[in-house]
Structure formats: structure tokens, C-alpha cells
Design an enzyme around this catalytic site. Structure first.
Site, mmCIF file in Angstrom:
data_model
loop_
_atom_site.group_PDB
_atom_site.id
_atom_site.type_symbol
_atom_site.label_atom_id
_atom_site.label_comp_id
_atom_site.label_asym_id
_atom_site.label_seq_id
_atom_site.Cartn_x
_atom_site.Cartn_y
_atom_site.Cartn_z
ATOM 1 N N GLU A 35 12.522 7.083 -20.577
ATOM 2 C CA GLU A 35 12.164 8.182 -19.674
ATOM 3 C C GLU A 35 13.424 8.871 -19.138
ATOM 4 O O GLU A 35 13.482 10.100 -19.063
ATOM 5 C CB GLU A 35 11.327 7.600 -18.536
ATOM 6 C CG GLU A 35 10.909 8.546 -17.451
ATOM 7 C CD GLU A 35 10.230 7.785 -16.319
ATOM 8 O OE1 GLU A 35 10.835 7.676 -15.233
ATOM 9 O OE2 GLU A 35 9.118 7.273 -16.532
ATOM 10 N N SER A 59 2.579 2.224 -15.698
ATOM 11 C CA SER A 59 3.114 3.575 -15.849
ATOM 12 C C SER A 59 2.020 4.599 -15.594
ATOM 13 O O SER A 59 0.848 4.356 -15.880
ATOM 14 C CB SER A 59 3.679 3.768 -17.262
ATOM 15 O OG SER A 59 4.218 5.072 -17.410
ATOM 16 N N LYS A 74 8.095 -2.310 -19.861
ATOM 17 C CA LYS A 74 8.134 -1.243 -18.853
ATOM 18 C C LYS A 74 9.572 -0.829 -18.549
ATOM 19 O O LYS A 74 9.863 0.360 -18.333
ATOM 20 C CB LYS A 74 7.436 -1.705 -17.572
ATOM 21 C CG LYS A 74 7.438 -0.678 -16.431
ATOM 22 C CD LYS A 74 6.788 0.639 -16.842
ATOM 23 C CE LYS A 74 6.400 1.516 -15.667
ATOM 24 N NZ LYS A 74 7.490 1.917 -14.792
ATOM 25 N N HIS A 89 10.606 1.404 -21.287
ATOM 26 C CA HIS A 89 9.874 2.664 -21.079
ATOM 27 C C HIS A 89 10.630 3.550 -20.098
ATOM 28 O O HIS A 89 10.841 4.739 -20.341
ATOM 29 C CB HIS A 89 8.472 2.342 -20.561
ATOM 30 C CG HIS A 89 7.752 3.484 -19.922
ATOM 31 N ND1 HIS A 89 8.044 3.922 -18.642
ATOM 32 C CD2 HIS A 89 6.745 4.280 -20.355
ATOM 33 C CE1 HIS A 89 7.259 4.931 -18.335
ATOM 34 N NE2 HIS A 89 6.455 5.170 -19.352
ATOM 35 N N ASN A 90 11.060 2.964 -18.991
ATOM 36 C CA ASN A 90 11.751 3.754 -17.976
ATOM 37 C C ASN A 90 13.134 4.192 -18.441
ATOM 38 O O ASN A 90 13.604 5.277 -18.084
ATOM 39 C CB ASN A 90 11.846 2.966 -16.667
ATOM 40 C CG ASN A 90 10.529 2.948 -15.918
ATOM 41 O OD1 ASN A 90 9.470 3.056 -16.534
ATOM 42 N ND2 ASN A 90 10.576 2.797 -14.614
ATOM 43 N N LEU A 125 0.822 -1.211 0.000
ATOM 44 C CA LEU A 125 0.000 0.000 0.000
ATOM 45 C C LEU A 125 0.855 1.259 0.000
ATOM 46 O O LEU A 125 0.590 2.216 0.715
ATOM 47 C CB LEU A 125 -0.940 -0.015 1.219
ATOM 48 C CG LEU A 125 -1.975 -1.144 1.213
ATOM 49 C CD1 LEU A 125 -2.692 -1.220 2.560
ATOM 50 C CD2 LEU A 125 -2.970 -0.965 0.079
#
Length: 307
Positions: free
Chosen positions: A188, A131, A181, A184-185, A19
Site C-alpha cells: 500500500e 483491511s 497484513k 499488504h500495508n 472502540l
């Protein structure tokens, strides 16, 4: 072999582990969309706070497993460093036909191995690159999904509920989601580095430019118009154009390094991505205004500390 039962029993019930900024947003988004969400976090105080919001709380993994109807769906959103231990403790509590969805930023090779191990026990596994940062987790993100296609199909409604319109895609067998992913990073890293370097040049020019105005202008139909440039304008408003209080040292969480290593294995030159990663490592000893820009951007989209 793929094991799963009728989705009617599970599409609106899910156990969620982790969480933090992302997991909390996912939990709240699902609850608003009618899911029964059983939540677990290693810090019991966090679970208590979610119970006050109407969630069903679990104070151990055993309690989590007991509170979810079979076949169970367990969404895991912890850091990659904590994933092995979490899955080691969770696995004995699961049974054939259950499904584990790893939605953290795990290395794709780890996801491939975990999927194989779960398959031997008759447990399904999907790897999901998520993302969009905390805002995306709360309001709809971009989901990159890997695993057995039959299992993806059974959970497509879940992914649709968690994404923006057309913001989810099945990308291939085990590991594909986390692989995409990771890249992607890495991209980025390069994009943020270019923005940081460009704005440092603007700042040091003789024209005494209003950088907030420049960012605003760039974000009105220029070729580099983007969410990143928009976030930089917000950062200037929040911290001043000097980015007062923002560290010139940039933190990094692994994905950039993984991208560079994978590219080398594939014999693909990635000079921009490699230099972007090296910049972050070196920024610990050499903080700079470029580093401030990158740190400010990380705060805007990911809620990362600028200290």
C-alpha cells in the site's frame, strides 16, 4: 492442544475491546447481525455512548469477562503499542477454552509469541489482519487470518459475517494473518507513493491539467483503475486540486517499516517499498505535493488526519 467448546454457545456473543474507528465499526456491524456485543474502551465516555445504542457496556476488563458466557470470545482491536498491556491485564481473567482474537495491526512475531503463551494456559489465539478502513469495519472488510486451523474453522461464521463476499481467508499457523497484513500495508505504501509522485508530475507540467478530471479518467478502465485513484478524485473534490489544508508531511504507523525489516531478514530487495517508507520519514522535514496526495489518500480510506 486446542481447547474450545461447542460454537453454539459463542458464535453470537462476543466481547470487544477497543472502540476506535475500526473497533466501533466492527461492534456496530456485529450488533446489526444479531450478536450480543459486550464493549469495553479505556475511555468510559465512549462506553456510555455505545450503551445508548443498545450495547452491553463494561467499565473494566473484569466486568467484560464476567458479562461474556464461557467459553469466551474476546475481539481485541487496539494499537500495537497498547496490545501487550491490554493482554497482560486481560489474561488473568480468562480460562481454558476461551479465545482471544487480535484484530489490530500487531507485528507478526509478537502474535506468534502471544499465541504460544496463550496455548500454555489452554487459551486459543487467532491473529486477524483487517483491511478496508473504517468503512470496511462497518460494512464488510478483507480479513487475513492466522492461527490453529481448528479454531479458525470454529470461528469461520464470525469472519464471514465481518467480511465482504469471499473477503476472508485462512492463511496458516500463528502469525500468518498479521504477516500477510503487514505485507499488504507495505505494498500500500508503494502504490500510494507512485500515485502521489505521478500526480505531482502532472501538476507541474505545462499543460495546466485538471487533476480531478485526470483521476476520474484513470478510473474508467485504465490499467491503473483502482479504489485509490477513486479516493484521490474524492480528495480533489473535498480539498481542491491543490489539496488546500492537507499536510505535505505523511504520518506512518509502523507496518511499512516492519515490511522493510522483514524483507531484509529474508534477503529480498524491496527498493520501492523501502523508498516509500523513507519518503514518509523524510517528509517531516521536506513536505511536498506528493506528500499531500498520500496524506489525502490516507484520510479517504482510513480516516487519518490530514493536518
Amino acid at each position: 492442544m486446542v481447547y474450545n467448546a461447542d460454537m453454539k454457545n459463542i458464535q453470537k456473543e462476543i466481547g470487544l475491546i477497543g472502540l476506535g474507528k475500526m473497533g466501533a465499526g466492527v461492534a456496530r456491524q456485529l450488533k446489526e447481525k444479531g450478536y450480543k456485543v459486550v464493549v469495553y474502551n479505556r475511555t468510559s465516555e465512549v462506553v456510555k455512548s455505545f450503551e445508548k445504542e443498545g450495547f452491553s457496556g463494561a467499565y473494566s476488563l473484569k466486568e467484560l469477562a464476567e458479562k461474556i458466557s464461557t467459553p469466551r470470545t474476546v475481539w481485541v482491536m487496539v494499537t500495537h503499542n497498547a496490545m501487550d498491556e491490554m493482554l497482560k491485564n486481560l489474561t488473568p481473567l480468562l480460562q481454558r477454552g476461551d479465545t482471544v482474537i487480535d484484530a489490530g495491526n500487531s507485528p507478526f512475531k509478537d502474535s506468534m509469541e502471544r499465541s504460544k503463551k496463550f496455548a500454555k494456559k489452554g487459551i486459543n489465539f487467532l491473529d486477524v489482519g483487517f483491511s478496508g478502513g473504517p468503512s470496511g469495519a462497518r460494512n464488510g472488510g478483507c480479513l487475513m487470518i492466522g492461527g490453529k486451523k481448528e479454531i479458525y474453522k470454529k470461528y469461520e461464521k464470525l469472519f464471514k459475517d465481518l467480511s465482504v463476499v469471499d473477503g476472508y481467508k485462512y492463511l496458516g499457523d500463528r502469525g500468518a494473518g498479521h504477516f500477510v497484513k503487514m505485507i499488504h500495508n507495505g505494498i500500500e505504501y508503494g502504490m500510494m507513493q507512485a500515485i502521489g509522485e505521478g500526480f505531482e508530475v502532472l501538476k507541474k507540467s505545462k499543460f495546466k491539467l485538471n487533476l480531478k478530471d485526470v483521476a476520474n479518467l484513470y478510473n474508467h478502465a485504465s490499467v491503473i483503475e483502482s479504489r485509490l485513484v477513486g479516493w484521490l478524485e474524492k480528495a480533489f473534490k473535498q480539498h481542491t486540486e491543490n489539496l488546500d489544508g492537507v499536510s505535505g508531511t505523511v504520518a506512518h504507523t509502523g507496518e511499512g517499516e516492519w515490511t522493510v525489516k522483514t524483507a531484509k531478514e529474508l534477503k529480498v530487495p524491496v527498493k520501492i517499498l523501502e523508498e516509500s517508507f523513507k519518503f514518509r520519514v523524510n517528509s517531516k522535514k521536506k513536505p511536498s505535493y506528493t506528500g499531500k496526495v498520500v496524506s489525502a489518500l490516507r484520510e479517504q480510506f482510513g480516516g487519518h488526519s490530514v493536518k
